[in-house]
Design an enzyme around this catalytic site. Structure first.
Site, PDB file in Angstrom:
ATOM      1  N   HIS A 165      44.310 -63.448  19.281  1.00 52.13           N
ATOM      2  CA  HIS A 165      45.561 -64.204  19.122  1.00 52.13           C
ATOM      3  C   HIS A 165      46.038 -64.771  20.456  1.00 52.13           C
ATOM      4  O   HIS A 165      47.249 -64.952  20.668  1.00 52.13           O
ATOM      5  CB  HIS A 165      46.653 -63.336  18.486  1.00 52.13           C
ATOM      6  CG  HIS A 165      46.222 -62.637  17.235  1.00 52.13           C
ATOM      7  ND1 HIS A 165      46.124 -63.284  16.025  1.00 52.13           N
ATOM      8  CD2 HIS A 165      45.813 -61.356  17.024  1.00 52.13           C
ATOM      9  CE1 HIS A 165      45.694 -62.436  15.111  1.00 52.13           C
ATOM     10  NE2 HIS A 165      45.497 -61.255  15.693  1.00 52.13           N
ATOM     11  N   SER A 291      40.664 -87.040  36.629  1.00 56.16           N
ATOM     12  CA  SER A 291      41.776 -87.842  36.125  1.00 56.16           C
ATOM     13  C   SER A 291      41.891 -89.083  36.996  1.00 56.16           C
ATOM     14  O   SER A 291      41.684 -89.034  38.209  1.00 56.16           O
ATOM     15  CB  SER A 291      43.084 -87.047  36.176  1.00 56.16           C
ATOM     16  OG  SER A 291      44.202 -87.895  35.996  1.00 56.16           O
TER      17      SER A 291
END
Length: 467
Positions: A165, A291
């Site tokens: 989780h 980027s």
């Protein structure tokens, strides 16, 4: 014995006029060799060759005729077939006409003799899908499997926090995390191999009842079997004008599983590359840009590409399952959509190569793994703590362990220290053996279960597929 099929050489130049990215951005000659439109037509011509040689065995035409058909069919190109189709408005009739164009009048009647179009189309598609799976997809998946086995072996004993989780769970090893994918991919490869070899062909005529063949041969079923055996295929138990689609759909569904397994691995690696976690990294090559504006970034773009490609494979699984229905003995509602069956094969092959390359250069940061293991100050030992409390007689052990571990996290204190300072817990702590205390004090190195052992067992099992 037929001479092996000779597939046309793919065009090495990428087609920047293409609509499908598989024919431009993700173009691959080795994939195109089996899955291109030119290859599809070559496979269809090859079925026509098998037909000619089977006609000889049945005494319907001479060996010389079959030889001339064999030669002419191998000369046919996609360009010539597409040009002829402008006139015929029928792709198989165009193929037949192109083969006949290279023959004398004696041989021409025996091209496509006794066949319906989908005797050729369905059988050729089976050959194409089978060969692409066995010759391209599976070898690339095996290469990835080999890389994963090497990683699992290398890091079999390297401690890492397990996560469920998105939360810290209990310790494992990084090799154990990779061994999951060794096992899943190994099972998947074996399934693909079996399914590819279960694909069937047909040569039973317009409705599958051998109507035309019965006019010329005493045993049409034997004729079909003899023809398909030349292609190393077996006939479908029952066919209409087409081969029942289930076997092909099962193969495509299994390719979707291949894509899903790889996407799951890529997801895991991408999350482990998060700035806050930083346990692994894609290798950043000289000159590479993460980027266009944020120069510091090292984006996990290859892992993200694999996840993205998996969506396209899943879309084609939906397409294939929608093709399970064909009205009565045949309709054309799957004719266009089934031409896209090459996409999952090409996509899975592309994904496997990309993931193999990136996993082979994966940068693993052991120090970051230790840092993250220590992040909770030992609170990850809450599980063994409550079990040991129960061992020594505490009736609400889970609640006590929960209270102590949450306190340790909130106060940023080692769990073992919090336990020893707690009046309720201390009497039970004093009953722990030295080994048990060590588990609570240093779970990162003393509570990884059988992770390393299980990893080595998995590695040993799946070495058989790559050796």
């Amino acid at each position: 014995m037929l001479k092996p099929i000779k597939l046309p050489e793919p065009d090495a130049e990428q087609n920047f006029s293409a609509i499908d990215p598989l024919d431009s951005r993700y173009y691959d000659n080795n994939i195109a060799r089996y899955l291109s439109e030119g290859a599809r037509i070559s496979y269809q011509a090859y079925v026509e060759i098998a037909l000619a040689h089977t006609l000889v065995e049945s005494g319907i035409c001479s060996p010389a005729v079959a030889k001339s058909i064999d030669t002419a069919a191998r000369q046919v190109t996609a360009t010539s077939v597409y040009k002829e189709e402008q006139t015929t408005k029928h792709d198989i009739k165009a193929l037949v006409n192109c083969i006949k164009a290279g023959l004398n009048d004696e041989a021409k009647p025996f091209v496509h003799f006794g066949a319906t179009s989908y005797d050729i189309v369905a059988t050729a598609q089976t050959l194409q899908m089978r060969d692409a799976t066995l010759q391209v997809v599976i070898p690339r998946l095996k290469a990835l499997l080999k890389t994963l086995i090497h990683l699992a072996e290398t890091y079999a004993d390297t401690p890492q926090i397990g996560r469920t989780h998105g939360q810290h769970a209990v310790p494992i090893t990084f090799g154990y995390a990779i061994a999951e994918y060794v096992s899943r991919l190994g099972i998947n490869i074996e399934a693909l191999d079996a399914l590819a070899n279960e694909l069937k062909g047909k040569f039973s005529g317009a409705v599958g009842a051998y109507n035309a063949l019965q006019l010329f041969v005493p045993d049409p079923v034997k004729f079909e079997k003899d023809l398909l055996s030349k292609l190393d295929l077996e006939p479908a138990e029952y066919a209409t004008q087409i081969v029942p689609p289930e076997a092909m759909v099962r193969l495509i569904d299994e390719l979707t599983i291949s894509a899903g397994i790889m996407a799951n691995l890529a997801h895991d690696m991408r999350h482990l590359q998060r700035t806050e976690i930083a346990e692994v990294r894609e290798k950043f090559e000289p000159g590479q840009t993460g980027s266009s504006t944020m120069a510091h970034k090292r984006n996990p773009w290859n892992f993200e590409n694999v996840v993205s490609m998996a969506k396209q494979v899943t879309a084609q699984s939906v397409n294939a399952n929608l093709n399970l229905s064909s009205e009565h003995q045949r309709d054309l509602t799957d004719s266009a959509s089934s031409r896209f069956y090459t996409i999952p094969l090409a996509s899975v092959a592309s994904m496997a190569s990309r993931l193999d390359k990136i996993m082979g250069k994966l940068e693993v940061d052991k120090a970051a793994m230790i840092r993250n293991l220590n992040l909770t100050g030992g609170a990850i030992a809450a599980e063994p703590l409550y079990l040991l409390f129960e061992k020594y007689g505490h009736t609400q052990a889970h609640e006590l362990s929960k209270k102590l571990s949450h306190k340790a996290l909130e106060n940023k204190q080692p769990l073992a220290q919090v336990v020893q300072a707690d009046k309720e817990a201390k009497p039970y702590w004093d009953k722990f053996t030295a080994t048990e205390m060590k588990i609570i004090e240093s779970p990162e190195t003393h509570y990884s279960g059988l992770a390393a052992q299980k990893t080595k067992t998995i590695i040993k099992k799946w070495h058989k597929l790559i050796s």
